[in-house]
Design a protein around this motif. Structure first.
Motif, PDB file in Angstrom:
ATOM      1  N   LEU A 155      21.391  -4.741  -9.017  1.00  0.00           N
ATOM      2  CA  LEU A 155      20.187  -4.441  -8.651  1.00  0.00           C
ATOM      3  C   LEU A 155      20.260  -4.744  -7.038  1.00  0.00           C
ATOM      4  O   LEU A 155      20.255  -6.076  -6.729  1.00  0.00           O
ATOM      5  N   ALA A 156      20.016  -4.130  -6.165  1.00  0.00           N
ATOM      6  CA  ALA A 156      19.909  -4.331  -4.727  1.00  0.00           C
ATOM      7  C   ALA A 156      18.478  -4.874  -4.271  1.00  0.00           C
ATOM      8  O   ALA A 156      17.378  -3.799  -4.254  1.00  0.00           O
ATOM      9  N   LEU A 157      18.484  -6.016  -4.054  1.00  0.00           N
ATOM     10  CA  LEU A 157      16.815  -6.449  -3.812  1.00  0.00           C
ATOM     11  C   LEU A 157      16.726  -6.866  -2.230  1.00  0.00           C
ATOM     12  O   LEU A 157      15.715  -7.178  -1.920  1.00  0.00           O
ATOM     13  N   TYR A 158      17.751  -6.929  -1.732  1.00  0.00           N
ATOM     14  CA  TYR A 158      17.737  -7.372  -0.107  1.00  0.00           C
ATOM     15  C   TYR A 158      16.960  -6.684   0.807  1.00  0.00           C
ATOM     16  O   TYR A 158      16.390  -7.618   1.973  1.00  0.00           O
ATOM     17  N   ASN A 159      16.502  -5.392   0.516  1.00  0.00           N
ATOM     18  CA  ASN A 159      15.605  -4.733   1.434  1.00  0.00           C
ATOM     19  C   ASN A 159      14.244  -4.502   1.117  1.00  0.00           C
ATOM     20  O   ASN A 159      13.368  -3.795   1.485  1.00  0.00           O
ATOM     21  N   LEU A 160      13.769  -5.398   0.200  1.00  0.00           N
ATOM     22  CA  LEU A 160      12.517  -5.193  -0.712  1.00  0.00           C
ATOM     23  C   LEU A 160      11.329  -5.480   0.470  1.00  0.00           C
ATOM     24  O   LEU A 160      10.401  -4.831   0.625  1.00  0.00           O
ATOM     25  N   LEU A 161      11.568  -6.404   1.474  1.00  0.00           N
ATOM     26  CA  LEU A 161      10.472  -6.661   2.501  1.00  0.00           C
ATOM     27  C   LEU A 161      10.556  -6.302   3.663  1.00  0.00           C
ATOM     28  O   LEU A 161       9.744  -6.403   4.699  1.00  0.00           O
ATOM     29  N   GLU A 162      11.835  -6.217   4.284  1.00  0.00           N
ATOM     30  CA  GLU A 162      12.123  -5.626   5.592  1.00  0.00           C
ATOM     31  C   GLU A 162      13.784  -5.054   5.495  1.00  0.00           C
ATOM     32  O   GLU A 162      14.388  -5.376   4.650  1.00  0.00           O
ATOM     33  N   GLU A 163      13.920  -4.251   6.422  1.00  0.00           N
ATOM     34  CA  GLU A 163      15.221  -3.654   6.321  1.00  0.00           C
ATOM     35  C   GLU A 163      16.345  -4.628   6.876  1.00  0.00           C
ATOM     36  O   GLU A 163      16.487  -4.622   8.285  1.00  0.00           O
ATOM     37  N   LYS A 164      16.819  -5.049   5.981  1.00  0.00           N
ATOM     38  CA  LYS A 164      17.892  -6.078   6.344  1.00  0.00           C
ATOM     39  C   LYS A 164      19.227  -5.665   6.529  1.00  0.00           C
ATOM     40  O   LYS A 164      20.088  -5.787   7.419  1.00  0.00           O
ATOM     41  N   LYS A 165      19.470  -4.578   5.364  1.00  0.00           N
ATOM     42  CA  LYS A 165      20.674  -3.748   5.726  1.00  0.00           C
ATOM     43  C   LYS A 165      20.542  -2.409   5.480  1.00  0.00           C
ATOM     44  O   LYS A 165      19.392  -2.131   5.393  1.00  0.00           O
ATOM     45  N   LYS A 166      21.545  -1.641   5.855  1.00  0.00           N
ATOM     46  CA  LYS A 166      21.234  -0.042   6.127  1.00  0.00           C
ATOM     47  C   LYS A 166      20.472   0.653   4.870  1.00  0.00           C
ATOM     48  O   LYS A 166      21.011   0.094   3.850  1.00  0.00           O
TER      49      LYS A 166
END
Ligand SMILES: NC(=O)c1ccc[n+]([C@@H]2O[C@H](COP(=O)([O-])OP(=O)(O)OC[C@H]3O[C@@H](n4cnc5c(N)ncnc54)[C@H](OP(=O)(O)O)[C@@H]3O)[C@@H](O)[C@H]2O)c1
Length: 326
Positions: A155-166
């Motif tokens: 599961l990709a959770l890195y962009n949940l609160l802000e666009e960190k990756k494309k």
């Protein structure tokens, strides 16, 4: 006639949700069409009333991506109804091609609509569901979760609160639908003691209406038009919603992913050969084993309660944003 049974369907103004509202209304249920745009939905609501002559169909405002809207909806619902028998989480955000967007609560919009909103809606309606003799919750997932047959995928959770990756809308939609399956399994376990059944349906495709097609970008619209040539009508899926939520055969069944042939699916085998992996993509009876991983289930569960600020027991939790994974 099922005059005493109450069903809430989110996103009941178009596509599969609209057909489901029509089916339940024809069968005499009290149907609450929970829709975000009342002006647009009123026409559909009136169409359903005229066709079914069921005066127990109502239209109520609900934006599933907004926690305030969910809270307001639940308070209105509880003033009007004593209990809830069936809760169908049909609404979803999948506008392929649109840019990264945050919900009213500053959570990525796909996850907010497809995972955290449904969790909060269920939690806030639990006391009413507990009053039903046969409470059933259904989550609408998708065969897009097949991407998780790839054992390296998580599961990709890195962009949940802000666009960190494309940002990729497709990727977010895929992840949110897997998170929803995972949530189904965990929630079913948690609610078993309350006698509330929680299942998900894996939708392979259903013809998209003109309105649905207008919501996606030109490129995706072209793809969807081609898919529409092969996809079954929306009634094929809405009939399955009805079956899963009402049939005697599925009474007491919980924590399952059910395919559109209405069969209970099984987790795929661990460490499949390459040949088996290719076969899995075509099979409709298995889902990625990833969905059964305990630590991922706990991760999704903890995220749901920390981001919505509510535990399953309805206890208000300090809203926390776990920065180490987001
Ligand atoms: N059709 C398929 O091929 C397919 C395949 C796999 C899975 N599914 C799943 O099936 C379900 C129904 O999809 P569909 O094909 O019937 O699409 P649809 O016609 O676009 O229906 C989606 C519904 O969700 C509503 N919605 C979206 N965001 C919302 C929000 N924040 N609050 C409340 N309602 C919201 C939409 O309202 P508006 O009209 O206001 O936008 C619409 O009524 C979805 O969960 C979808 O992911 C569909």
């Amino acid at each position: 006639m099922n005059k005493d049974l109450i069903v809430v369907i989110t996103g009941a103004n178009s596509g599969i949700g609209k057909k489901a509202a029509l089916t339940f209304a024809k069968e005499g249920y009290s149907v609450v069409m929970a829709c975000r745009n009342l002006e647009k939905s009123k026409e559909v609501f009136e169409e359903i009333l005229a066709e079914t002559k069921n005066e127990r169909v109502t239209l109520m405002e609900l934006d599933v991506s907004s926690f305030d809207s969910i809270k307001l909806f639940c308070s209105h619902f509880k003033k009007q109804y004593e209990k809830l028998d069936i809760l169908i989480h049909n609404a979803a955000y999948f506008n392929h091609g649109s840019p990264y967007q945050l919900s009213a609560d500053n959570i990525e919009l796909t996850y907010a609509t497809n995972v955290f909103g449904p969790y909060l809606l269920t939690v806030l309606l639990l006391d009413h569901l507990k009053r039903s003799e046969d409470a059933r919750i259904l989550h609408a997932s998708s065969n897009i979760v097949k991407h998780f047959f790839d054992e390296k995928k998580e599961l990709a959770l890195y962009n949940l609160l802000e666009e960190k990756k494309k940002h990729s809308v497709y990727e977010m939609y895929c992840n949110s639908k897997m998170a929803l399956v995972i949530l189904t399994f965990k929630m079913a376990e948690e609610l078993k003691k309350e006698n509330i059944m929680v299942n998900a349906i894996q939708i392979n495709g259903a013809k998209m209406s003109k309105e649905t097609l207008q919501k996606v970008t030109f490129g995706w619209r072209m793809i969807a038009r081609v898919q529409n040539l092969f996809f079954p009508p929306t009634s094929y899926i809405s009939d399955s919603y009805f079956h899963i939520c009402t049939s005697e055969k599925l009474h007491g069944v919980t924590g399952q992913l059910i395919n559109d042939k209405r069969e209970i699916m099984e987790p795929a085998s661990i460490n499949p050969s390459l040949k088996e992996q290719i076969k899995q993509l075509k099979r409709s009876d298995v889902y990625p084993i990833y969905a059964t991983k305990r630590e991922t289930q706990q991760l999704v569960w903890d995220l749901c309660s920390s981001l919505t600020g509510r535990t399953i027991s309805g206890e208000i939790k300090e809203e926390k944003r776990p920065s180490h994974i987001l």
